[in-house]
Design a protein around this motif. Structure first.
Motif, PDB file in Angstrom:
ATOM      1  N   GLY A 252     -69.740  16.228  14.026  1.00 21.00           N
ATOM      2  CA  GLY A 252     -69.289  14.890  14.396  1.00 21.00           C
ATOM      3  C   GLY A 252     -67.938  14.561  13.798  1.00 21.00           C
ATOM      4  O   GLY A 252     -67.246  15.418  13.243  1.00 21.00           O
ATOM      5  N   SER A 253     -67.558  13.306  13.905  1.00 19.20           N
ATOM      6  CA  SER A 253     -66.269  12.845  13.399  1.00 19.20           C
ATOM      7  C   SER A 253     -66.235  12.903  11.883  1.00 19.20           C
ATOM      8  O   SER A 253     -67.252  12.699  11.207  1.00 19.20           O
ATOM      9  N   GLN A 254     -65.033  13.148  11.342  1.00 18.39           N
ATOM     10  CA  GLN A 254     -64.798  13.129   9.905  1.00 18.39           C
ATOM     11  C   GLN A 254     -63.707  12.099   9.624  1.00 18.39           C
ATOM     12  O   GLN A 254     -62.599  12.208  10.154  1.00 18.39           O
ATOM     13  N   LEU A 255     -64.017  11.100   8.808  1.00 14.67           N
ATOM     14  CA  LEU A 255     -63.041  10.077   8.460  1.00 14.67           C
ATOM     15  C   LEU A 255     -63.146   9.768   6.978  1.00 14.67           C
ATOM     16  O   LEU A 255     -64.228   9.811   6.388  1.00 14.67           O
ATOM     17  N   LEU A 256     -62.002   9.446   6.385  1.00 14.38           N
ATOM     18  CA  LEU A 256     -61.939   9.123   4.962  1.00 14.38           C
ATOM     19  C   LEU A 256     -61.214   7.803   4.775  1.00 14.38           C
ATOM     20  O   LEU A 256     -60.079   7.637   5.249  1.00 14.38           O
TER      21      LEU A 256
ATOM     22  N   ARG B 142     -55.009  -2.717   0.369  1.00 12.70           N
ATOM     23  CA  ARG B 142     -54.301  -1.706   1.157  1.00 12.70           C
ATOM     24  C   ARG B 142     -55.271  -0.561   1.416  1.00 12.70           C
ATOM     25  O   ARG B 142     -55.852  -0.007   0.481  1.00 12.70           O
ATOM     26  N   ASP B 143     -55.427  -0.203   2.669  1.00  7.95           N
ATOM     27  CA  ASP B 143     -56.331   0.883   3.064  1.00  7.95           C
ATOM     28  C   ASP B 143     -55.572   1.963   3.814  1.00  7.95           C
ATOM     29  O   ASP B 143     -54.610   1.678   4.537  1.00  7.95           O
ATOM     30  N   ARG B 144     -56.047   3.176   3.646  1.00  8.92           N
ATOM     31  CA  ARG B 144     -55.607   4.302   4.477  1.00  8.92           C
ATOM     32  C   ARG B 144     -56.855   4.968   5.048  1.00  8.92           C
ATOM     33  O   ARG B 144     -57.781   5.284   4.303  1.00  8.92           O
ATOM     34  N   VAL B 145     -56.877   5.166   6.361  1.00  7.85           N
ATOM     35  CA  VAL B 145     -57.957   5.883   7.027  1.00  7.85           C
ATOM     36  C   VAL B 145     -57.374   7.172   7.573  1.00  7.85           C
ATOM     37  O   VAL B 145     -56.402   7.148   8.346  1.00  7.85           O
ATOM     38  N   SER B 146     -57.945   8.292   7.183  1.00 10.68           N
ATOM     39  CA  SER B 146     -57.408   9.594   7.584  1.00 10.68           C
ATOM     40  C   SER B 146     -58.499  10.476   8.172  1.00 10.68           C
ATOM     41  O   SER B 146     -59.701  10.234   7.993  1.00 10.68           O
ATOM     42  N   ASN B 147     -58.064  11.489   8.869  1.00 19.24           N
ATOM     43  CA  ASN B 147     -58.952  12.464   9.506  1.00 19.24           C
ATOM     44  C   ASN B 147     -58.829  13.797   8.777  1.00 19.24           C
ATOM     45  O   ASN B 147     -57.891  14.550   9.007  1.00 19.24           O
ATOM     46  N   PRO B 148     -59.758  14.094   7.858  1.00 19.10           N
ATOM     47  CA  PRO B 148     -59.690  15.375   7.145  1.00 19.10           C
ATOM     48  C   PRO B 148     -60.316  16.530   7.920  1.00 19.10           C
ATOM     49  O   PRO B 148     -60.327  17.668   7.426  1.00 19.10           O
ATOM     50  N   GLY B 149     -60.830  16.267   9.112  1.00 19.76           N
ATOM     51  CA  GLY B 149     -61.524  17.287   9.887  1.00 19.76           C
ATOM     52  C   GLY B 149     -60.584  18.138  10.725  1.00 19.76           C
ATOM     53  O   GLY B 149     -59.355  18.045  10.637  1.00 19.76           O
ATOM     54  N   ALA B 150     -61.187  18.952  11.583  1.00 19.08           N
ATOM     55  CA  ALA B 150     -60.426  19.903  12.393  1.00 19.08           C
ATOM     56  C   ALA B 150     -60.302  19.478  13.846  1.00 19.08           C
ATOM     57  O   ALA B 150     -59.692  20.191  14.652  1.00 19.08           O
TER      58      ALA B 150
ATOM     59  N   ARG C 234     -57.104   0.407  22.656  1.00 19.84           N
ATOM     60  CA  ARG C 234     -57.008  -0.110  21.292  1.00 19.84           C
ATOM     61  C   ARG C 234     -57.721   0.762  20.252  1.00 19.84           C
ATOM     62  O   ARG C 234     -57.727   0.413  19.066  1.00 19.84           O
ATOM     63  N   LEU C 235     -58.311   1.881  20.653  1.00 19.19           N
ATOM     64  CA  LEU C 235     -58.884   2.793  19.668  1.00 19.19           C
ATOM     65  C   LEU C 235     -57.774   3.612  19.019  1.00 19.19           C
ATOM     66  O   LEU C 235     -56.803   3.988  19.672  1.00 19.19           O
ATOM     67  N   LYS C 236     -57.931   3.897  17.739  1.00 18.62           N
ATOM     68  CA  LYS C 236     -57.035   4.828  17.074  1.00 18.62           C
ATOM     69  C   LYS C 236     -57.506   6.253  17.373  1.00 18.62           C
ATOM     70  O   LYS C 236     -58.692   6.558  17.282  1.00 18.62           O
ATOM     71  N   SER C 237     -56.567   7.109  17.722  1.00 17.22           N
ATOM     72  CA  SER C 237     -56.868   8.521  17.934  1.00 17.22           C
ATOM     73  C   SER C 237     -56.128   9.318  16.866  1.00 17.22           C
ATOM     74  O   SER C 237     -54.888   9.293  16.810  1.00 17.22           O
ATOM     75  N   LEU C 238     -56.889  10.006  16.020  1.00 18.73           N
ATOM     76  CA  LEU C 238     -56.300  10.719  14.892  1.00 18.73           C
ATOM     77  C   LEU C 238     -56.478  12.226  15.055  1.00 18.73           C
ATOM     78  O   LEU C 238     -57.598  12.726  15.126  1.00 18.73           O
ATOM     79  N   ALA C 239     -55.357  12.942  15.095  1.00 20.06           N
ATOM     80  CA  ALA C 239     -55.400  14.395  15.066  1.00 20.06           C
ATOM     81  C   ALA C 239     -55.716  14.848  13.641  1.00 20.06           C
ATOM     82  O   ALA C 239     -55.626  14.063  12.692  1.00 20.06           O
ATOM     83  N   PRO C 240     -56.112  16.100  13.458  1.00 14.87           N
ATOM     84  CA  PRO C 240     -56.405  16.580  12.106  1.00 14.87           C
ATOM     85  C   PRO C 240     -55.241  16.302  11.146  1.00 14.87           C
ATOM     86  O   PRO C 240     -54.083  16.602  11.443  1.00 14.87           O
ATOM     87  N   GLY C 241     -55.550  15.681  10.021  1.00 15.37           N
ATOM     88  CA  GLY C 241     -54.535  15.362   9.018  1.00 15.37           C
ATOM     89  C   GLY C 241     -53.817  14.043   9.228  1.00 15.37           C
ATOM     90  O   GLY C 241     -53.084  13.592   8.340  1.00 15.37           O
ATOM     91  N   GLU C 242     -53.996  13.411  10.385  1.00 18.92           N
ATOM     92  CA  GLU C 242     -53.323  12.139  10.641  1.00 18.92           C
ATOM     93  C   GLU C 242     -54.062  10.980   9.982  1.00 18.92           C
ATOM     94  O   GLU C 242     -55.242  11.071   9.676  1.00 18.92           O
TER      95      GLU C 242
END
Length: 392
Positions: free
Chosen positions: A179-183, A200-208, A340-348
């Protein structure tokens, strides 16, 4: 002098401090001024068993932070003025006792009592089955999982710069195999003696894999700011009621009722207008304009704003929500269709930022109302009388 960091929790190194007190006696090099402190403890008994609580007092402002509940803020106090609301859920609830899928996907409400909680990170809005996206994540529950996910790393930093800053940082992971990986990496900071705190928040995608993300801040305000005749002020370009129920009160959206038996919630969606610094002020004041609860949010990364009116009886949860977000709290499939959804590539990653200030006299309230009036005059607002396809 250098800043000092104390690690409270770190799963990777099995670091764990159950109880501690940091103050002017333990850290006089940070500030010898009396009054400020940071206390870490663990709650026991009932549904609060095992909940971590960090109490931060900057000398004037007190905040109760819940690492066990996604780094949310349970309640606060500024110079004797309570911050938060009286939820039917009286104490913090350990996520271990919450089934998000129960009652048709509304189990999230069984733990909802915070001054500030996050809705996300994979989804927020109502429950239901999303036909798109990862099929393992198609069964969505109300407002997602992040508010019921414990932080795996928590620390406090004492920064002596500018007369002293306290920063509480936490990391919360949301994900599953296949499934999705989010941090989420979150920092709350407040200056000693201040009436303000900033998140202050940062949401990142550590997955592949590419993943979708939504994030909304449920900022919940009750008495003494909310009362019969309380007023809402915010500069905006457009506004529309969420649904036919909100349409009923669109002409009075800025004014609040007192506790009202039989009241059904209303929500209004806004396209905010920002000032020259890129921030939008959203202000809730009591009827007399002597107290104000102010949320300043950066529009570039929180472009959507929801006003939630829930003026049912106090015992049922008399509350107003000031809710900046990456998206509106519609069903995820509808928000995907609107782009309006955020789409995050790996590492974004993406970042958000907002500030809460407590205005405890009429001069401060009047100054902010005048600022909002000037911003509104620069860009006249469009108010849609009925739900609009741009918003819902």
């Amino acid at each position: 002098m250098k800043s000092t960091t104390v690690l409270f929790t770190d799963v990777s190194s099995q670091t764990w401090i159950e109880e501690t007190l940091i103050n002017a006696e333990t850290h006089p090099d940070f500030s010898g001024e009396p009054g400020w402190f940071i206390q870490k403890q663990q709650l026991h008994g009932g549904l609060s068993e095992g909940v971590d609580l960090i109490t931060v007092n900057n000398g004037e402002l007190t905040l109760s932070i819940l690492p066990t509940r996604g780094m949310g803020i349970w309640k606060g106090d500024f110079q004797g003025t309570p911050l938060g609301w009286q939820s039917p859920v009286k104490a913090p609830v350990n996520p271990a006792y919450i089934n998000l899928s129960e009652r048709g996907g509304l189990g999230w409400l069984s733990g909802f009592n915070e001054l500030i909680c996050r809705c996300g990170l994979i989804s927020n809005g109502p429950p239901g089955k999303d036909p798109a996206g990862n099929p393992l994540e198609s069964e969505l529950t109300l407002h997602g999982r992040i508010a019921n996910t414990p932080a795996h790393q928590v620390s406090v930093t004492l920064d002596p710069a500018d007369e002293g800053w306290i920063r509480i940082s936490g990391q919360v992971s949301e994900g599953m195999l296949f499934g999705s990986q989010l941090l989420l990496e979150s920092t709350l900071e407040t200056q000693l003696g201040s009436n303000t705190f900033r998140i202050r928040d940062r949401v990142s995608n550590p997955g592949a894999d590419i993943v979708e993300s939504e994030l909304l801040y449920h900022i919940n305000v009750g008495s003494p700011f909310l009362e019969e005749g309380a007023q809402f002020f915010m500069p905006f370009a457009e506004m529309a009621p969420r649904d036919p129920r909100a349409e009923e009160g669109v002409n009075e959206f800025e004014t609040f009722l007192g506790p009202t038996a039989g009241y059904a919630e209303q929500a209004y969606y806004f396209d905010p207008a920002a000032d020259e610094t890129g921030f939008t002020p959203a202000l809730l004041t009591d009827k007399a304009g002597k107290k104000g609860f102010l949320v300043d949010f950066r529009k570039a990364n929180l472009p959507c704003f929801t006003l939630w009116k829930n003026t049912q009886p106090v015992g049922s949860g008399y509350v107003a929500g000031l809710e900046p977000g990456v998206n509106f709290p519609n069903f995820r499939a509808a928000e995907r269709e609107k782009g309006r959804l955020k789409s995050l590539a790996p590492g974004e990653s993406y970042q958000t930022e907002f500030e809460v200030s407590i205005l405890n006299n009429s001069d401060l309230v009047d100054a902010m109302r005048q600022k909002i009036t000037k911003l509104t005059e620069q860009a006249p607002s469009v108010i849609h009388a009925t739900p609009h396809p741009r918003f819902s």
